[in-house]
Design a protein around this motif. Structure first.
Motif, PDB file in Angstrom:
ATOM      1  N   ASN A 196      17.529 -11.489 112.934  1.00  0.00           N
ATOM      2  CA  ASN A 196      17.329 -11.020 114.301  1.00  0.00           C
ATOM      3  C   ASN A 196      18.639 -11.163 115.062  1.00  0.00           C
ATOM      4  OD1 ASN A 196      14.399 -10.479 114.354  1.00  0.00           O
ATOM      5  ND2 ASN A 196      14.232 -12.675 113.952  1.00  0.00           N
ATOM      6  N   PHE A 197      19.148 -10.051 115.559  1.00  0.00           N
ATOM      7  CA  PHE A 197      20.393 -10.073 116.321  1.00  0.00           C
ATOM      8  C   PHE A 197      20.195  -9.188 117.543  1.00  0.00           C
ATOM      9  CE2 PHE A 197      24.753  -9.348 117.481  1.00  0.00           C
ATOM     10  CZ  PHE A 197      25.438 -10.474 117.042  1.00  0.00           C
ATOM     11  N   HIS A 198      19.999  -9.828 118.703  1.00  0.00           N
ATOM     12  CA  HIS A 198      19.662  -9.093 119.920  1.00  0.00           C
ATOM     13  C   HIS A 198      20.528  -9.532 121.093  1.00  0.00           C
ATOM     14  CE1 HIS A 198      15.834  -9.227 117.547  1.00  0.00           C
ATOM     15  NE2 HIS A 198      15.865  -7.939 117.823  1.00  0.00           N
ATOM     16  N   ALA A 199      20.865  -8.589 121.937  1.00  0.00           N
ATOM     17  CA  ALA A 199      21.580  -8.857 123.179  1.00  0.00           C
ATOM     18  C   ALA A 199      21.335  -7.686 124.121  1.00  0.00           C
ATOM     19  CB  ALA A 199      23.077  -9.035 122.925  1.00  0.00           C
ATOM     20  N   LEU A 200      21.644  -7.887 125.381  1.00  0.00           N
ATOM     21  CA  LEU A 200      21.511  -6.820 126.368  1.00  0.00           C
ATOM     22  C   LEU A 200      22.884  -6.518 126.952  1.00  0.00           C
ATOM     23  CD1 LEU A 200      19.831  -4.880 128.042  1.00  0.00           C
ATOM     24  CD2 LEU A 200      19.412  -6.740 129.672  1.00  0.00           C
ATOM     25  N   VAL A 201      23.427  -5.355 126.625  1.00  0.00           N
ATOM     26  CA  VAL A 201      24.705  -4.915 127.172  1.00  0.00           C
ATOM     27  C   VAL A 201      24.436  -4.267 128.523  1.00  0.00           C
ATOM     28  CG1 VAL A 201      26.683  -3.395 126.836  1.00  0.00           C
ATOM     29  CG2 VAL A 201      25.670  -4.579 124.881  1.00  0.00           C
ATOM     30  N   SER A 202      25.051  -4.803 129.562  1.00  0.00           N
ATOM     31  CA  SER A 202      24.768  -4.346 130.921  1.00  0.00           C
ATOM     32  C   SER A 202      25.616  -3.139 131.305  1.00  0.00           C
ATOM     33  CB  SER A 202      25.028  -5.485 131.906  1.00  0.00           C
ATOM     34  OG  SER A 202      26.418  -5.702 132.034  1.00  0.00           O
ATOM     35  N   THR A 203      25.374  -2.641 132.497  1.00  0.00           N
ATOM     36  CA  THR A 203      26.129  -1.499 133.024  1.00  0.00           C
ATOM     37  C   THR A 203      27.286  -1.947 133.907  1.00  0.00           C
ATOM     38  OG1 THR A 203      24.645  -1.367 134.925  1.00  0.00           O
ATOM     39  CG2 THR A 203      24.080  -0.029 132.993  1.00  0.00           C
ATOM     40  N   VAL A 280      13.604  -8.216 106.648  1.00  0.00           N
ATOM     41  CA  VAL A 280      13.688  -7.367 107.832  1.00  0.00           C
ATOM     42  C   VAL A 280      14.997  -7.639 108.562  1.00  0.00           C
ATOM     43  CG1 VAL A 280      11.195  -7.184 108.147  1.00  0.00           C
ATOM     44  CG2 VAL A 280      12.430  -9.061 109.233  1.00  0.00           C
ATOM     45  N   LEU A 281      15.535  -6.593 109.144  1.00  0.00           N
ATOM     46  CA  LEU A 281      16.717  -6.698 109.995  1.00  0.00           C
ATOM     47  C   LEU A 281      16.374  -6.047 111.322  1.00  0.00           C
ATOM     48  CD1 LEU A 281      19.635  -7.127 110.839  1.00  0.00           C
ATOM     49  CD2 LEU A 281      20.287  -5.155 109.447  1.00  0.00           C
ATOM     50  N   SER A 282      16.339  -6.849 112.384  1.00  0.00           N
ATOM     51  CA  SER A 282      16.060  -6.355 113.728  1.00  0.00           C
ATOM     52  C   SER A 282      17.338  -6.473 114.542  1.00  0.00           C
ATOM     53  CB  SER A 282      14.941  -7.170 114.379  1.00  0.00           C
ATOM     54  OG  SER A 282      14.661  -6.686 115.682  1.00  0.00           O
ATOM     55  N   LEU A 283      17.849  -5.327 114.976  1.00  0.00           N
ATOM     56  CA  LEU A 283      19.162  -5.269 115.606  1.00  0.00           C
ATOM     57  C   LEU A 283      19.074  -4.487 116.912  1.00  0.00           C
ATOM     58  CD1 LEU A 283      22.299  -5.643 115.322  1.00  0.00           C
ATOM     59  CD2 LEU A 283      22.298  -3.498 114.035  1.00  0.00           C
ATOM     60  N   SER A 284      19.556  -5.080 118.003  1.00  0.00           N
ATOM     61  CA  SER A 284      19.511  -4.377 119.283  1.00  0.00           C
ATOM     62  C   SER A 284      20.588  -4.885 120.227  1.00  0.00           C
ATOM     63  CB  SER A 284      18.141  -4.551 119.947  1.00  0.00           C
ATOM     64  OG  SER A 284      18.111  -3.890 121.209  1.00  0.00           O
ATOM     65  N   PHE A 285      21.170  -3.951 120.974  1.00  0.00           N
ATOM     66  CA  PHE A 285      22.083  -4.291 122.055  1.00  0.00           C
ATOM     67  C   PHE A 285      21.513  -3.827 123.391  1.00  0.00           C
ATOM     68  CE2 PHE A 285      24.745  -4.192 118.279  1.00  0.00           C
ATOM     69  CZ  PHE A 285      25.369  -5.422 118.389  1.00  0.00           C
ATOM     70  N   GLY A 286      20.214  -3.487 123.379  1.00  0.00           N
ATOM     71  CA  GLY A 286      19.535  -3.086 124.602  1.00  0.00           C
ATOM     72  C   GLY A 286      18.273  -3.885 124.823  1.00  0.00           C
ATOM     73  N   SER A 287      18.241  -5.101 124.295  1.00  0.00           N
ATOM     74  CA  SER A 287      17.029  -5.915 124.305  1.00  0.00           C
ATOM     75  C   SER A 287      17.123  -7.077 125.288  1.00  0.00           C
ATOM     76  CB  SER A 287      16.776  -6.470 122.897  1.00  0.00           C
ATOM     77  OG  SER A 287      15.720  -7.401 122.901  1.00  0.00           O
ATOM     78  N   ALA A 288      15.978  -7.457 125.846  1.00  0.00           N
ATOM     79  CA  ALA A 288      15.913  -8.648 126.692  1.00  0.00           C
ATOM     80  C   ALA A 288      15.935  -9.917 125.850  1.00  0.00           C
ATOM     81  CB  ALA A 288      14.647  -8.618 127.546  1.00  0.00           C
ATOM     82  N   PHE A 289      15.695  -9.794 124.552  1.00  0.00           N
ATOM     83  CA  PHE A 289      15.825 -10.941 123.659  1.00  0.00           C
ATOM     84  C   PHE A 289      17.298 -11.330 123.556  1.00  0.00           C
ATOM     85  CE2 PHE A 289      12.011  -8.947 121.391  1.00  0.00           C
ATOM     86  CZ  PHE A 289      11.110  -9.685 122.145  1.00  0.00           C
ATOM     87  N   ASP A 290      17.536 -12.594 123.275  1.00  0.00           N
ATOM     88  CA  ASP A 290      18.903 -13.105 123.175  1.00  0.00           C
ATOM     89  C   ASP A 290      18.950 -14.054 121.981  1.00  0.00           C
ATOM     90  OD1 ASP A 290      21.377 -14.233 123.426  1.00  0.00           O
ATOM     91  OD2 ASP A 290      21.129 -14.914 125.488  1.00  0.00           O
ATOM     92  N   ASP A 291      19.302 -13.528 120.800  1.00  0.00           N
ATOM     93  CA  ASP A 291      19.292 -14.386 119.622  1.00  0.00           C
ATOM     94  C   ASP A 291      20.235 -13.869 118.542  1.00  0.00           C
ATOM     95  OD1 ASP A 291      17.899 -12.177 118.663  1.00  0.00           O
ATOM     96  OD2 ASP A 291      15.961 -13.167 118.657  1.00  0.00           O
ATOM     97  N   SER A 292      20.571 -14.769 117.644  1.00  0.00           N
ATOM     98  CA  SER A 292      21.359 -14.459 116.458  1.00  0.00           C
ATOM     99  C   SER A 292      20.867 -15.393 115.363  1.00  0.00           C
ATOM    100  CB  SER A 292      22.850 -14.678 116.726  1.00  0.00           C
ATOM    101  OG  SER A 292      23.600 -14.538 115.532  1.00  0.00           O
ATOM    102  N   VAL A 293      19.904 -14.908 114.568  1.00  0.00           N
ATOM    103  CA  VAL A 293      19.224 -15.755 113.593  1.00  0.00           C
ATOM    104  C   VAL A 293      19.223 -15.076 112.225  1.00  0.00           C
ATOM    105  CG1 VAL A 293      17.094 -16.964 113.010  1.00  0.00           C
ATOM    106  CG2 VAL A 293      17.723 -16.654 115.417  1.00  0.00           C
TER     107      VAL A 293
END
Length: 379
Positions: A196-203, A280-293
């Motif tokens: 799981n690799f998620h972050a939220l890139v802002s504007t 499973v690989l869950s990848l997002s740079f538009g997510s409210a989740f914040d993780d690197s697992v």
């Protein structure tokens, strides 16, 4: 004797040259004032710290950005498109005292929609043809077809024993991923895994906003930021799984959660390895989740890397941060040239092609509503 090297880059685009090597906090803040400092933090010190390199020149799209990049240094010549006769890319490549180039970011003409990934193959070909060793940026190219063509051209037209081409991937040099891979291999065959690799890139940053607008209008660029950042995560996953049990099939779904991150910012994939392990690989740079697992269920127990915490069979250890791997990968490349050796496997174009293949198969499967994709280029 030190190897003369030139950096090929662009000042304004330095902030997103390697977005995922920054902390999640930096990715989210996107302050425009970081544009120059991020470049200095990542690339300049790595080249200057490499004992086998001597920085001779900098090439950039504009003279101003070249001057900004080289400020504070001495004995570094500047080249750019607007510097006049004798100061272009071809002139830099004609210098006998420059044996290698590090292509950190190439943005030739943003007004025409050109982006680093689209023009990089041409810069690579020109440098290799001129007899210069090349350390190029990831992804290796915009898609599998372009990358395969470039690799085939290299082997067909260049003496690969004398002129080296390496592709940068700092995640393969980061201690925490190397340590995780070591522990996983100790515990036998991987049965199941999840990443799981998620972050939220802002504007917040006009630079990122401009980049995404340009990418969203380019039909030649599949995946946008998810491809740029995702290849890092795929490289780490491949490193940990090991070359003996590569990913063999992929089925994925993708979507756009944040409208300012077109064309895609999220992809979720189900994978099966050659041995039959599933994950499973869950990848997002538009997510409210914040993780690197990164989690691996092996025959001998579970290994989990959660940010900088490595847990082995239930026992957790904090791994001291010792850099993002960029200095190591540049130093390895420099030493390889100086010693007359072969390219480190972790930097080989074939490894970079394997990273890109998994990302493209994920994106293709997502476009086709989860259609199963076979992976064939793993090494």
């Amino acid at each position: 004797m030190s190897v003369g090297v030139a950096i090929i880059g662009s000042g304004m685009s330095a902030i997103y040259t390697r977005p995922t090597v920054m902390s999640l906090e930096l990715i989210k803040s996107q302050a425009s004032s970081l544009a120059k400092s991020i470049w200095y933090v990542i690339c300049f010190p790595a080249v200057q710290a490499a004992k086998d390199f001597q920085l001779k020149a900098v090439y950039s799209r504009s003279l101003k950005s070249a001057q900004d990049l080289a400020s504070g240094t001495t004995g570094v010549d500047l080249y750019s498109e607007d510097s006049g006769p004798g100061k272009g890319y071809a002139d830099l490549l004609a210098r006998d005292d420059i044996a290698a180039v590090v292509i950190a970011c190439v943005w030739v003409s943003p007004l025409q929609g050109y982006l680093p990934i689209l023009v990089q193959p041409d810069f690579i070909r020109k440098a290799l043809t001129a007899g210069k060793h090349v350390l190029s940026e990831k992804p290796i190219a915009k898609d599998i077809a372009t990358a395969r063509d470039l690799v085939q051209w290299y082997h067909a037209n260049i003496d690969t024993r004398k002129t080296l081409w390496a592709v940068a991937e700092n995640f393969r040099y980061m201690t925490k991923f190397l340590r995780t891979a070591e522990e996983v291999q100790k515990l036998g065959r991987v049965k199941n895994f999840r990443v799981n690799f998620h972050a939220l890139v802002s504007t917040d940053s006009k630079y990122f906003s401009k980049l995404y607008r340009l990418r969203s209008t380019s039909h030649d660029y599949l995946g946008g930021f998810i491809l740029d950042g995702g290849v890092h995560v795929v490289a780490a996953l491949r490193l940990i799984l090991g070359s003996n049990d590569p990913v063999a099939t992929i089925s994925a779904q993708s979507c756009l959660q944040q409208q300012h991150l077109p064309p895609l910012d999220t992809v979720n994939a189900v994978m099966k390895t050659k041995s039959g392990a599933t994950g499973v690989l869950s990848l997002s740079f538009g997510s409210a989740f914040d993780d690197s697992v990164f989690e691996f269920d092996c025959e001998g127990g579970v290994v989990a890397l959660n940010s900088d915490t490595l847990t082995i069979k239930g026992e957790s250890n904090e791994l001291a941060f010792d850099g993002r791997g960029v200095s190591r990968e540049v130093a390895v490349f420099a030493t390889t040239i100086a010693s007359g050796g072969s390219v480190d496997k972790r930097q080989s174009p074939e490894e970079a092609l394997a990273d890109l293949e998994i990302m493209e198969k994920m994106l293709t499967s997502g476009e086709r509503d989860g259609e199963r994709q076979t992976v064939e280029l793993q090494v």
